[in-house]
Scaffold this motif. Structure first.
Motif, PDB file in Angstrom:
ATOM      1  N   TYR A   6       0.848  -1.186   0.000  1.00 38.20           N
ATOM      2  CA  TYR A   6       0.000   0.000   0.000  1.00 38.20           C
ATOM      3  C   TYR A   6       0.885   1.238   0.000  1.00 38.20           C
ATOM      4  O   TYR A   6       1.733   1.420   0.862  1.00 38.20           O
ATOM      5  CB  TYR A   6      -0.933   0.015   1.216  1.00 38.20           C
ATOM      6  CG  TYR A   6      -1.777   1.261   1.237  1.00 38.20           C
ATOM      7  CD1 TYR A   6      -2.793   1.448   0.288  1.00 38.20           C
ATOM      8  CD2 TYR A   6      -1.539   2.279   2.159  1.00 38.20           C
ATOM      9  CE1 TYR A   6      -3.546   2.600   0.266  1.00 38.20           C
ATOM     10  CE2 TYR A   6      -2.296   3.443   2.143  1.00 38.20           C
ATOM     11  CZ  TYR A   6      -3.303   3.598   1.193  1.00 38.20           C
ATOM     12  OH  TYR A   6      -4.028   4.747   1.164  1.00 38.20           O
ATOM     13  N   ILE A   7       0.700   2.083  -0.990  1.00 36.04           N
ATOM     14  CA  ILE A   7       1.455   3.337  -1.044  1.00 36.04           C
ATOM     15  C   ILE A   7       0.459   4.487  -1.140  1.00 36.04           C
ATOM     16  O   ILE A   7      -0.415   4.501  -2.009  1.00 36.04           O
ATOM     17  CB  ILE A   7       2.407   3.370  -2.266  1.00 36.04           C
ATOM     18  CG1 ILE A   7       3.350   2.152  -2.254  1.00 36.04           C
ATOM     19  CG2 ILE A   7       3.211   4.673  -2.275  1.00 36.04           C
ATOM     20  CD1 ILE A   7       4.171   1.999  -3.521  1.00 36.04           C
ATOM     21  N   GLU A   8       0.611   5.409  -0.220  1.00 38.88           N
ATOM     22  CA  GLU A   8      -0.274   6.572  -0.163  1.00 38.88           C
ATOM     23  C   GLU A   8      -0.008   7.491  -1.360  1.00 38.88           C
ATOM     24  O   GLU A   8       1.128   7.635  -1.797  1.00 38.88           O
ATOM     25  CB  GLU A   8       0.035   7.324   1.133  1.00 38.88           C
ATOM     26  CG  GLU A   8      -1.013   8.306   1.594  1.00 38.88           C
ATOM     27  CD  GLU A   8      -2.073   7.637   2.470  1.00 38.88           C
ATOM     28  OE1 GLU A   8      -3.240   7.795   2.129  1.00 38.88           O
ATOM     29  OE2 GLU A   8      -1.715   6.975   3.461  1.00 38.88           O
ATOM     30  N   VAL A  16      -1.188   3.286  -4.544  1.00 36.22           N
ATOM     31  CA  VAL A  16      -1.029   1.911  -5.010  1.00 36.22           C
ATOM     32  C   VAL A  16      -1.623   0.972  -3.971  1.00 36.22           C
ATOM     33  O   VAL A  16      -1.375   1.119  -2.770  1.00 36.22           O
ATOM     34  CB  VAL A  16       0.471   1.574  -5.209  1.00 36.22           C
ATOM     35  CG1 VAL A  16       0.629   0.135  -5.674  1.00 36.22           C
ATOM     36  CG2 VAL A  16       1.099   2.533  -6.212  1.00 36.22           C
ATOM     37  N   PHE A  17      -2.441   0.058  -4.426  1.00 36.63           N
ATOM     38  CA  PHE A  17      -2.997  -0.949  -3.523  1.00 36.63           C
ATOM     39  C   PHE A  17      -2.953  -2.306  -4.220  1.00 36.63           C
ATOM     40  O   PHE A  17      -3.725  -2.572  -5.132  1.00 36.63           O
ATOM     41  CB  PHE A  17      -4.440  -0.578  -3.142  1.00 36.63           C
ATOM     42  CG  PHE A  17      -5.062  -1.530  -2.164  1.00 36.63           C
ATOM     43  CD1 PHE A  17      -4.813  -1.398  -0.802  1.00 36.63           C
ATOM     44  CD2 PHE A  17      -5.891  -2.569  -2.591  1.00 36.63           C
ATOM     45  CE1 PHE A  17      -5.385  -2.288   0.113  1.00 36.63           C
ATOM     46  CE2 PHE A  17      -6.464  -3.456  -1.687  1.00 36.63           C
ATOM     47  CZ  PHE A  17      -6.213  -3.308  -0.332  1.00 36.63           C
ATOM     48  N   PHE A  18      -2.016  -3.126  -3.799  1.00 36.54           N
ATOM     49  CA  PHE A  18      -1.902  -4.485  -4.338  1.00 36.54           C
ATOM     50  C   PHE A  18      -2.109  -5.458  -3.184  1.00 36.54           C
ATOM     51  O   PHE A  18      -1.389  -5.403  -2.193  1.00 36.54           O
ATOM     52  CB  PHE A  18      -0.495  -4.747  -4.911  1.00 36.54           C
ATOM     53  CG  PHE A  18      -0.163  -3.972  -6.165  1.00 36.54           C
ATOM     54  CD1 PHE A  18      -1.128  -3.258  -6.873  1.00 36.54           C
ATOM     55  CD2 PHE A  18       1.151  -3.959  -6.654  1.00 36.54           C
ATOM     56  CE1 PHE A  18      -0.805  -2.550  -8.028  1.00 36.54           C
ATOM     57  CE2 PHE A  18       1.479  -3.269  -7.802  1.00 36.54           C
ATOM     58  CZ  PHE A  18       0.505  -2.550  -8.492  1.00 36.54           C
ATOM     59  N   ILE A  26      -4.659  -2.220  -7.765  1.00 37.54           N
ATOM     60  CA  ILE A  26      -5.161  -0.909  -8.199  1.00 37.54           C
ATOM     61  C   ILE A  26      -4.070   0.165  -8.123  1.00 37.54           C
ATOM     62  O   ILE A  26      -3.394   0.311  -7.099  1.00 37.54           O
ATOM     63  CB  ILE A  26      -6.348  -0.448  -7.303  1.00 37.54           C
ATOM     64  CG1 ILE A  26      -7.452  -1.504  -7.323  1.00 37.54           C
ATOM     65  CG2 ILE A  26      -6.891   0.904  -7.779  1.00 37.54           C
ATOM     66  CD1 ILE A  26      -8.481  -1.345  -6.215  1.00 37.54           C
ATOM     67  N   ILE A  27      -3.925   0.887  -9.220  1.00 38.96           N
ATOM     68  CA  ILE A  27      -3.077   2.086  -9.204  1.00 38.96           C
ATOM     69  C   ILE A  27      -3.985   3.250  -9.567  1.00 38.96           C
ATOM     70  O   ILE A  27      -4.692   3.192 -10.582  1.00 38.96           O
ATOM     71  CB  ILE A  27      -1.939   1.997 -10.239  1.00 38.96           C
ATOM     72  CG1 ILE A  27      -1.057   0.774  -9.966  1.00 38.96           C
ATOM     73  CG2 ILE A  27      -1.089   3.266 -10.209  1.00 38.96           C
ATOM     74  CD1 ILE A  27       0.088   0.623 -10.947  1.00 38.96           C
ATOM     75  N   GLU A  61      -6.281  -2.817 -12.201  1.00 37.46           N
ATOM     76  CA  GLU A  61      -6.938  -1.540 -12.518  1.00 37.46           C
ATOM     77  C   GLU A  61      -5.967  -0.364 -12.531  1.00 37.46           C
ATOM     78  O   GLU A  61      -5.199  -0.188 -11.595  1.00 37.46           O
ATOM     79  CB  GLU A  61      -8.021  -1.223 -11.477  1.00 37.46           C
ATOM     80  CG  GLU A  61      -9.162  -2.196 -11.486  1.00 37.46           C
ATOM     81  CD  GLU A  61     -10.223  -1.808 -10.458  1.00 37.46           C
ATOM     82  OE1 GLU A  61     -10.440  -0.600 -10.238  1.00 37.46           O
ATOM     83  OE2 GLU A  61     -10.811  -2.729  -9.874  1.00 37.46           O
ATOM     84  N   ILE A  62      -6.021   0.417 -13.592  1.00 36.79           N
ATOM     85  CA  ILE A  62      -5.225   1.649 -13.658  1.00 36.79           C
ATOM     86  C   ILE A  62      -6.192   2.807 -13.841  1.00 36.79           C
ATOM     87  O   ILE A  62      -6.906   2.887 -14.840  1.00 36.79           O
ATOM     88  CB  ILE A  62      -4.225   1.600 -14.827  1.00 36.79           C
ATOM     89  CG1 ILE A  62      -3.377   0.326 -14.722  1.00 36.79           C
ATOM     90  CG2 ILE A  62      -3.332   2.845 -14.813  1.00 36.79           C
ATOM     91  CD1 ILE A  62      -2.645  -0.007 -16.002  1.00 36.79           C
TER      92      ILE A  62
END
Lengths: 128, 362
Positions: A6-8, A16-18, A26-27, A61-62
């Motif tokens: 998870y990157i804010e 970023v949520f993988f 999801i990006i 998802e982008i």
């Protein structure tokens, strides 16, 4: 199990949520960094590890607000990994590229990506 | 001494409904402010989401081009610096950048630019896709993906010029145009205009100028951008500059004679020279107001500090006798904060429209 990434988001970098377990990839947000390399490094590292043992079905998802041309190049690098997962690991990969309603160039970039990596890409209108 | 920078800029930018010119400190925050200003302005019916996104993309790509090369910075004997401009005329948007380049890099850059300019849309698309797939591309965008996308998005050729400064360095001007309506056949604003604007800004020691509708355009991003350039000055001084800025911007909004389109068109600029800030605002006024305004400023300029403070208190308490022109304390405030007498200039501009410029220093 591969840990969740998870990157804010920031003003210029995407959220970023993988999550392998929940099967969410999801990006989203803005991707306008000058230095795409360092911003995308953790993403690439995670995906390289994920590639060793991928999920059988992947929906990636982008969903960008804004992005610069160097970020588009990084997206290609991501899709190249996904393409490998599809061909070598036989996973079912679907990429969703969100574009702003009425924004032809963003739609066109979705098509460009699809062509560049030969992956089926769903082009979807962003919803608020 | 009359400071005529604003009047000259106004003349140069006469067909613009929006101009944003920046020669200050370059970092990503500027891009944020510029985006905000543009968003505040892109509110017409034909400003679709697609066009807004395109403009954002084009601004980002152009700006990052400067940052990429900007590491060169300026050398000791060079007085000029990088420039970033966004302009809107009736028919088109323009984004212009200028930055230093090493002469050794001109060849490859020129080649890339000339190549993308020479390709048909189909050829360009092919090259773009090939470049996207190419794994060996350097990270610093050396492949020209940005240039290709600019042409694909604008469907216009890229305009550019290299001006030699020394044996090793040149100044690289770069301009893109996005037509507001496909049907716009007006001749493109050339690079020469950008050169003239840069000279005007530098001669006037300005680092920011903006022309636009000051009622609609957000004043906040301008204030933020000014703050970004405050540097190491004392808080008291910064507050004074800020205060004058607010007064001047509101002055434009309040007093500018609306144009036929209903805009409160004005021009604002700010400069810094040896720790002294110059703040300057220009707007159109009815010629009939000229005499009253001039007499009023003269009367303020005739007062010394103590007299101004006294006068301020009187007006604060009683208001102005003549409320047709003066309603607030803006000009008195500016006179009190400025370290020099208020500098003003009137200029006939059109029938029934004079330009009125006001300049203060802190």
């Amino acid at each position: 199990m591969l840990e969740r990434l998870y990157i804010e988001a920031t003003e210029t970098t995407p959220r970023v949520f993988f999550d392998k377990e929940e099967s969410k990839f999801i990006i989203s947000g803005r991707s306008l960094p000058e230095d795409t390399e360092s911003v995308y490094e953790p993403i690439m590292d995670w995906l390289n590890e994920f590639e060793q043992d991928p999920n059988p079905e992947i929906e990636f998802e982008i969903n960008f607000d804004y992005y610069n041309s160097t970020s588009l190049k990084k997206v290609v690098d991501i899709l190249v990994i996904l393409k490998r997962i599809e061909t070598e690991k036989n996973s079912k990969v679907v990429v969703v590229w969100y574009y702003e309603d009425g924004d032809e160039s963003s739609y066109e970039n979705g098509e460009d990506l699809c062509y560049a990596v030969d992956l089926p890409i769903k082009l979807k209108v962003r919803e608020e | 001494m009359q400071d005529t920078t604003n009047n000259s800029l106004f003349e140069e930018l006469k067909d613009d409904t929006l101009s944003f010119i920046y020669l200050g400190k370059f970092d990503n925050t500027v891009l944020g402010f510029a985006t905000e200003i543009l968003k505040g302005h892109m509110t017409q019916a034909d400003d679709t989401e697609g066009k807004k996104n395109k403009m954002s993309f084009l601004m980002i790509e152009s700006f990052q081009n400067i940052l990429r090369y900007g590491v060169l910075g300026r050398e000791e004997n060079e007085t000029s610096g990088e420039i970033f401009m966004v302009r809107k005329t009736k028919g088109s948007y323009y984004i212009t950048t200028g930055n230093f380049v090493e002469n050794a890099n001109i060849g490859p850059t020129r080649e890339k630019l000339e190549r993308v300019n020479s390709l048909t849309p189909e050829e360009l698309k092919k090259l773009f896709l090939e470049t996207l797939q190419n794994k060996k591309i350097s990270q610093q965008g050396g492949a020209g993906l940005g240039f290709m996308e600019m042409v694909r998005k604008t469907k216009e050729k890229l305009d550019f010029d290299f001006v030699k400064i020394s044996d090793t360095r040149s100044f690289f001007y770069f301009q893109i145009r996005l037509k507001n309506t496909e049907a716009d056949n007006s001749p493109a604003l050339g690079i020469d205009g950008a050169k003239r604007i840069k000279t005007l800004m530098e001669n006037g020691k300005r680092f920011i100028a903006m022309k636009g509708d000051f009622n609609r355009s957000a004043v906040n991003p301008i204030l933020s951008m000014a703050e970004n350039n405050f540097g190491e000055n004392s808080i008291v001084k910064q507050k004074k500059v800020y205060h004058i800025l607010v007064e001047m911007l509101q002055n434009i909004a309040k007093h500018a004679k609306p144009t036929e389109e209903g805009y409160h068109l004005g021009l604002f600029s700010m400069g810094l020279d040896k720790d002294v800030y110059t703040v300057s605002a220009t707007n159109g006024i009815e010629p009939a107001k000229k005499v009253k305004l001039e007499n009023y400023i003269k009367s303020l300029n005739d007062k010394n500090k103590t007299e101004l403070d006294e006068y301020y208190k009187v007006i604060l308490r009683n208001g102005h006798d003549d409320k047709t022109i003066f309603s607030g304390l803006g000009l008195i405030d500016i006179a009190r904060d400025s370290i020099v007498k208020i500098d003003y200039a009137f200029q006939e501009y059109k029938e029934n429209l004079h330009l009125f410029s006001l300049t203060a220093k802190v």
